[in-house]
Design an enzyme around this catalytic site. Structure first.
Site, PDB file in Angstrom:
ATOM      1  N   CYS A   1     -12.724  17.836  30.072  1.00  0.00           N
ATOM      2  CA  CYS A   1     -13.464  18.652  29.102  1.00  0.00           C
ATOM      3  C   CYS A   1     -14.520  19.500  29.807  1.00  0.00           C
ATOM      4  O   CYS A   1     -15.632  19.685  29.313  1.00  0.00           O
ATOM      5  CB  CYS A   1     -14.106  17.777  28.041  1.00  0.00           C
ATOM      6  SG  CYS A   1     -12.913  16.943  26.979  1.00  0.00           S
ATOM      7  N   ALA A   2     -14.138  20.018  30.961  1.00  0.00           N
ATOM      8  CA  ALA A   2     -15.023  20.890  31.747  1.00  0.00           C
ATOM      9  C   ALA A   2     -14.163  21.941  32.434  1.00  0.00           C
ATOM     10  O   ALA A   2     -14.160  22.067  33.666  1.00  0.00           O
ATOM     11  CB  ALA A   2     -15.816  20.081  32.760  1.00  0.00           C
TER      12      ALA A   2
END
Length: 452
Positions: A369-370
């Site tokens: 999630c980056a």
């Protein structure tokens, strides 16, 4: 009772499932090695004990006159004050219980005054990138090559924004990809000099370091229960009351109001304003029990335990051929126990699947999630191993030995890709029944692929 060991080579605290044995695809079993704490950590044993005790008394919070409701309400209220102390909040700060960090930042984003500009860095977790885009003007500063560059970029941007309305600087406390701890106090000093507020994403910091909102001058802090060994569906947002009391209620419903008419409503202020509906009392109490357990263990012991195992892991990874670790700041001296790495010629999803199916080791595969930060590192998914209070030296050695085996010999089972997942095929591992919820046949996994 909290069980603490005196040596960092063993587990520091007892976890639920700490001695779990899981089936392997070859028909044997092995003790499960959980190195995925950065995603969601197991419950501490004292946390589970507190929740089990409260379940006997579970009742409606703020809504019942019976003894069970009184106990539940008192426990929920006490949990808020324990969390206030844990984060070092000011006396007049609000402490809100949310679902998780993402929910907390969505709540804060909706409460920002009109015209607020949010300044953050492009390498943040999506929870600290996406909520602001819905409700505010957003500035994404470039991913810095070091703390000094980050501070200079922030100072320059806040100077440019001077006098153009409210500004919120929202930054991570520790990277969920590299583990590097950001210069929080220096960031706050720069923000205050320009009249800006600071929100701290402490999702990856809260389980590893002491938090002190008041001493640092941070205006808002958010973290998730499942990161601090309390995976019962609750999170925290704590910070200054003025914006939160003026913002639209996060969830419109019972409990968030003072009075409701047919055509009008008078909303409550304080925590109730944003905690509409029946609150997650078990989750809130679990967080309180978890942070009390961490405090009792001692943060010096937690840091020492983690640093010893982190160095053991980094040294072992450095010795493996074709493996590289991801860092922003040349092995920054201050980092939590999170290490992301890739292996030349090996797909990370296949490697993660083989570690789990053949060696009983749980790691995280994907982009964490980056996405912008992973693109900065060259794009493509990688693997992440993360250390917690239940990690031992044997866990680290198990991972290093398994990686060496797979790198040198390849996976020993067959795997297929399905809907973004890489899974063993066939998969003969029996699942637990869970009261009949699961059967002998593996369930087709639905939802977003794990590689995000």
């Amino acid at each position: 009772m909290t069980q603490v060991q005196t040596t960092a080579a063993g587990r520091l605290l007892e976890l639920v499932g700490g001695d779990l044995r899981v089936p392997l695809v070859d028909g044997t079993t092995a003790r499960y090695v959980n190195l995925d704490n950065a995603a969601s950590a197991p419950a501490l044993a004292p946390v589970a004990a507190v929740v089990d005790e409260l379940l006997e008394y579970y009742g409606s919070v703020h809504r019942g006159a019976g003894f069970a409701s009184i106990v539940s309400t008192e426990a929920y209220t006490a949990a808020r004050e324990v969390v206030r102390g844990f984060v070092g909040a000011r006396d007049d700060d609000l402490v809100l219980f949310t679902r998780n960090t993402t929910d907390a930042f969505n709540l804060l984003a909706a409460a920002l005054p009109p015209g607020t500009t949010v300044v953050t860095f492009a390498g943040e977790h999506h929870a600290n990138l996406l909520p602001w885009r819905r409700h505010a003007q957003t500035v994404h500063l470039p991913i810095p090559s070091g703390p000094a560059e980050a501070l200079a970029a922030l100072d320059g941007e806040l100077h440019r924004l001077g006098g153009r309305g409210p500004v919120l600087v929202s930054v991570t406390g520790a990277s969920n990809v590299t583990g590097e701890v950001w210069p929080i106090e220096e960031i706050v000093a720069i923000a205050q000099r320009h009249g800006a507020r600071v929100a701290l994403d402490a999702a990856q910091l809260a389980a590893h370091r002491v938090l002190d909102v008041e001493a640092w001058g941070v205006d808002y802090v958010a973290f998730s229960g499942h990161k601090v060994y309390a995976p019962y569906g609750a999170g925290v947002l704590a910070g200054r009351a003025d914006w939160l009391d003026a913002g639209r209620p996060h969830v419109a419903g019972g409990g968030a109001v003072r009075r409701v008419g047919v055509d009008d409503v008078e909303w409550a202020t304080g925590p109730a304003r944003h905690e509409g509906g029946t609150p997650a009392a078990l989750g809130a109490v679990a967080i309180a029990a978890a942070v009390r357990t961490l405090d009792a263990a001692g943060w010096d012991a937690i840091v020492e335990h983690e640093e010893e195992l982190l160095q053991r892991l980094l040294d072992g990874l450095d010795a493996l051929p074709g493996l590289r670790t991801y860092t922003l700041w040349d092995r920054a001296p201050d980092r939590v126990g999170v290490v992301t790495f890739g292996v030349d010629g090996l797909d990370s999803a296949l490697l993660a699947a083989a570690l789990g199916a053949e060696h009983a080791i749980g790691v995280r595969d994907g982009s964490f999630c980056a996405h912008p930060l992973m693109e900065h590192f060259g794009g493509g998914p990688a693997l992440r191993a993360s250390i917690g209070v239940g990690t031992s030296a044997d866990d680290i050695d198990r991972l290093l030995n398994a990686l060496s085996d797979i790198i040198n010999n390849g996976p020993r089972w067959t795997y297929v890709e399905a809907d973004g997942y890489v899974l063993p095929s066939p998969d003969p591992r029996p699942r637990p029944s869970l009261g009949g919820l699961l059967g002998a046949t593996p369930v087709v996994v639905a939802g977003a692929p794990c590689r995000t």
